[in-house]
Design a protein around this motif. Structure first.
Motif, PDB file in Angstrom:
ATOM      1  N   VAL A   5      32.412  52.796  69.966  1.00  0.00           N
ATOM      2  CA  VAL A   5      32.315  51.342  70.111  1.00  0.00           C
ATOM      3  C   VAL A   5      31.324  50.810  69.085  1.00  0.00           C
ATOM      4  O   VAL A   5      30.132  51.128  69.130  1.00  0.00           O
ATOM      5  CB  VAL A   5      31.862  50.948  71.527  1.00  0.00           C
ATOM      6  CG1 VAL A   5      31.767  49.429  71.635  1.00  0.00           C
ATOM      7  CG2 VAL A   5      32.827  51.501  72.575  1.00  0.00           C
ATOM      8  N   GLU A   6      31.828  49.993  68.165  1.00  0.00           N
ATOM      9  CA  GLU A   6      31.000  49.437  67.095  1.00  0.00           C
ATOM     10  C   GLU A   6      30.340  48.130  67.520  1.00  0.00           C
ATOM     11  O   GLU A   6      30.851  47.412  68.386  1.00  0.00           O
ATOM     12  CB  GLU A   6      31.831  49.157  65.843  1.00  0.00           C
ATOM     13  CG  GLU A   6      32.579  50.344  65.276  1.00  0.00           C
ATOM     14  CD  GLU A   6      34.001  50.415  65.748  1.00  0.00           C
ATOM     15  OE1 GLU A   6      34.850  50.967  65.006  1.00  0.00           O
ATOM     16  OE2 GLU A   6      34.292  49.937  66.860  1.00  0.00           O
ATOM     17  N   SER A   7      29.235  47.822  66.863  1.00  0.00           N
ATOM     18  CA  SER A   7      28.559  46.541  67.027  1.00  0.00           C
ATOM     19  C   SER A   7      27.742  46.265  65.782  1.00  0.00           C
ATOM     20  O   SER A   7      27.541  47.159  64.945  1.00  0.00           O
ATOM     21  CB  SER A   7      27.661  46.547  68.270  1.00  0.00           C
ATOM     22  OG  SER A   7      26.652  47.524  68.155  1.00  0.00           O
ATOM     23  N   GLY A   8      27.278  45.026  65.657  1.00  0.00           N
ATOM     24  CA  GLY A   8      26.382  44.679  64.564  1.00  0.00           C
ATOM     25  C   GLY A   8      27.002  43.895  63.431  1.00  0.00           C
ATOM     26  O   GLY A   8      26.302  43.502  62.501  1.00  0.00           O
ATOM     27  N   GLY A   9      28.306  43.698  63.478  1.00  0.00           N
ATOM     28  CA  GLY A   9      28.930  42.911  62.422  1.00  0.00           C
ATOM     29  C   GLY A   9      28.562  41.442  62.532  1.00  0.00           C
ATOM     30  O   GLY A   9      27.934  41.012  63.507  1.00  0.00           O
ATOM     31  N   GLY A  16      21.996  39.808  51.421  1.00  0.00           N
ATOM     32  CA  GLY A  16      21.399  40.104  52.716  1.00  0.00           C
ATOM     33  C   GLY A  16      21.693  41.509  53.189  1.00  0.00           C
ATOM     34  O   GLY A  16      22.290  42.320  52.467  1.00  0.00           O
ATOM     35  N   SER A  17      21.273  41.780  54.428  1.00  0.00           N
ATOM     36  CA  SER A  17      21.414  43.111  55.011  1.00  0.00           C
ATOM     37  C   SER A  17      22.014  43.018  56.406  1.00  0.00           C
ATOM     38  O   SER A  17      21.878  42.002  57.094  1.00  0.00           O
ATOM     39  CB  SER A  17      20.049  43.800  55.108  1.00  0.00           C
ATOM     40  OG  SER A  17      19.473  43.967  53.834  1.00  0.00           O
ATOM     41  N   LEU A  18      22.668  44.107  56.795  1.00  0.00           N
ATOM     42  CA  LEU A  18      23.180  44.262  58.151  1.00  0.00           C
ATOM     43  C   LEU A  18      23.040  45.711  58.554  1.00  0.00           C
ATOM     44  O   LEU A  18      23.116  46.610  57.689  1.00  0.00           O
ATOM     45  CB  LEU A  18      24.664  43.878  58.237  1.00  0.00           C
ATOM     46  CG  LEU A  18      25.072  42.427  58.444  1.00  0.00           C
ATOM     47  CD1 LEU A  18      26.594  42.331  58.463  1.00  0.00           C
ATOM     48  CD2 LEU A  18      24.480  41.846  59.712  1.00  0.00           C
ATOM     49  N   ARG A  67      23.112  51.407  48.137  1.00  0.00           N
ATOM     50  CA  ARG A  67      22.901  50.171  48.902  1.00  0.00           C
ATOM     51  C   ARG A  67      22.990  50.399  50.398  1.00  0.00           C
ATOM     52  O   ARG A  67      22.623  49.513  51.181  1.00  0.00           O
ATOM     53  CB  ARG A  67      23.950  49.120  48.518  1.00  0.00           C
ATOM     54  CG  ARG A  67      23.957  48.721  47.064  1.00  0.00           C
ATOM     55  CD  ARG A  67      24.871  47.530  46.825  1.00  0.00           C
ATOM     56  NE  ARG A  67      26.280  47.842  47.058  1.00  0.00           N
ATOM     57  CZ  ARG A  67      27.045  47.197  47.937  1.00  0.00           C
ATOM     58  NH1 ARG A  67      26.542  46.226  48.686  1.00  0.00           N
ATOM     59  NH2 ARG A  67      28.324  47.525  48.079  1.00  0.00           N
ATOM     60  N   SER A  68      23.481  51.566  50.786  1.00  0.00           N
ATOM     61  CA  SER A  68      23.721  51.816  52.212  1.00  0.00           C
ATOM     62  C   SER A  68      23.125  53.153  52.629  1.00  0.00           C
ATOM     63  O   SER A  68      23.021  54.073  51.820  1.00  0.00           O
ATOM     64  CB  SER A  68      25.226  51.818  52.504  1.00  0.00           C
ATOM     65  OG  SER A  68      25.800  50.559  52.204  1.00  0.00           O
ATOM     66  N   THR A  69      22.772  53.246  53.901  1.00  0.00           N
ATOM     67  CA  THR A  69      22.246  54.483  54.460  1.00  0.00           C
ATOM     68  C   THR A  69      22.905  54.730  55.813  1.00  0.00           C
ATOM     69  O   THR A  69      22.893  53.856  56.676  1.00  0.00           O
ATOM     70  CB  THR A  69      20.727  54.409  54.657  1.00  0.00           C
ATOM     71  OG1 THR A  69      20.099  54.122  53.410  1.00  0.00           O
ATOM     72  CG2 THR A  69      20.201  55.740  55.195  1.00  0.00           C
ATOM     73  N   ILE A  70      23.482  55.919  55.958  1.00  0.00           N
ATOM     74  CA  ILE A  70      24.074  56.299  57.235  1.00  0.00           C
ATOM     75  C   ILE A  70      23.161  57.296  57.927  1.00  0.00           C
ATOM     76  O   ILE A  70      22.546  58.149  57.274  1.00  0.00           O
ATOM     77  CB  ILE A  70      25.495  56.888  57.056  1.00  0.00           C
ATOM     78  CG1 ILE A  70      26.167  57.082  58.413  1.00  0.00           C
ATOM     79  CG2 ILE A  70      25.459  58.183  56.257  1.00  0.00           C
ATOM     80  CD1 ILE A  70      27.665  57.410  58.296  1.00  0.00           C
ATOM     81  N   LEU A  81      24.864  52.385  60.236  1.00  0.00           N
ATOM     82  CA  LEU A  81      25.102  52.142  58.818  1.00  0.00           C
ATOM     83  C   LEU A  81      24.258  50.945  58.420  1.00  0.00           C
ATOM     84  O   LEU A  81      24.552  49.814  58.809  1.00  0.00           O
ATOM     85  CB  LEU A  81      26.578  51.877  58.529  1.00  0.00           C
ATOM     86  CG  LEU A  81      26.908  51.653  57.054  1.00  0.00           C
ATOM     87  CD1 LEU A  81      26.687  52.945  56.255  1.00  0.00           C
ATOM     88  CD2 LEU A  81      28.347  51.173  56.873  1.00  0.00           C
ATOM     89  N   GLN A  82      23.202  51.218  57.682  1.00  0.00           N
ATOM     90  CA  GLN A  82      22.345  50.160  57.157  1.00  0.00           C
ATOM     91  C   GLN A  82      22.895  49.747  55.801  1.00  0.00           C
ATOM     92  O   GLN A  82      23.008  50.577  54.903  1.00  0.00           O
ATOM     93  CB  GLN A  82      20.906  50.656  57.014  1.00  0.00           C
ATOM     94  CG  GLN A  82      19.962  49.658  56.377  1.00  0.00           C
ATOM     95  CD  GLN A  82      19.679  48.458  57.262  1.00  0.00           C
ATOM     96  OE1 GLN A  82      19.479  48.616  58.467  1.00  0.00           O
ATOM     97  NE2 GLN A  82      19.671  47.273  56.678  1.00  0.00           N
ATOM     98  N   MET A  83      23.248  48.489  55.673  1.00  0.00           N
ATOM     99  CA  MET A  83      23.809  47.989  54.419  1.00  0.00           C
ATOM    100  C   MET A  83      22.898  46.922  53.842  1.00  0.00           C
ATOM    101  O   MET A  83      22.564  45.946  54.530  1.00  0.00           O
ATOM    102  CB  MET A  83      25.206  47.418  54.664  1.00  0.00           C
ATOM    103  CG  MET A  83      26.193  48.440  55.215  1.00  0.00           C
ATOM    104  SD  MET A  83      27.871  47.801  55.254  1.00  0.00           S
ATOM    105  CE  MET A  83      27.701  46.504  56.465  1.00  0.00           C
ATOM    106  N   ASN A  84      22.490  47.106  52.594  1.00  0.00           N
ATOM    107  CA  ASN A  84      21.608  46.178  51.900  1.00  0.00           C
ATOM    108  C   ASN A  84      22.305  45.609  50.676  1.00  0.00           C
ATOM    109  O   ASN A  84      23.334  46.128  50.226  1.00  0.00           O
ATOM    110  CB  ASN A  84      20.329  46.891  51.487  1.00  0.00           C
ATOM    111  CG  ASN A  84      19.593  47.500  52.667  1.00  0.00           C
ATOM    112  OD1 ASN A  84      19.488  46.903  53.742  1.00  0.00           O
ATOM    113  ND2 ASN A  84      19.069  48.705  52.471  1.00  0.00           N
TER     114      ASN A  84
END
Length: 120
Positions: A5-9, A16-18, A67-70, A81-84
């Motif tokens: 179950v995904e969240s955070g979008g 920006g970052s998510l 740009r991203s870190t899993i 998944l940190q996306m910058n």
């Protein structure tokens, strides 16, 4: 069986970052590699990033590398998944995936997806 179950979008401005989260459950989810794919409108689903069952190995698509870190926390049953430095081209539905192979070449389970929209 593994449930994802995904969240955070959401909507974010370019630059920006998510941080996306995926809650995994099931008897053996910690033995699966976990990862993220995305599908933009009118395009095929593509690999984004993956992390091995132990968390020690990670893999990234060239489009997000740097740009991203899993990461994953097996105790919490979650993969992140940190996306910058987000770009409009990152706009897509992001899907969490579980695979017995670390490179995610064959996905065994999918989440329902979370939408990310990057405005210019």
């Amino acid at each position: 069986q593994v449930q994802l179950v995904e969240s955070g979008g959401g909507l974010v401005q370019a630059g920006g970052s998510l941080r996306l989260s995926c809650a995994a459950s099931g008897r053996t989810f910690s033995s699966f590699a976990l990862g993220w794919f995305r599908q933009a409108p009118g395009k095929e689903r593509e690999f984004v990033a993956a992390v091995s069952w132990s968390g020690t190995s990670t893999y990234y698509a060239d489009s997000v590398k740097g740009r991203s870190t899993i990461s994953r926390d097996n105790a919490k049953g979650t993969v992140y998944l940190q996306m910058n430095s987000l770009k409009p081209g990152d706009t897509a539905v992001y899907y969490c995936a579980a695979s017995q192979g670390a490179t995610m070449s064959l996905v065994d389970y999918w989440g329902q997806g979370t939408r990310v929209t990057v405005s210019s």
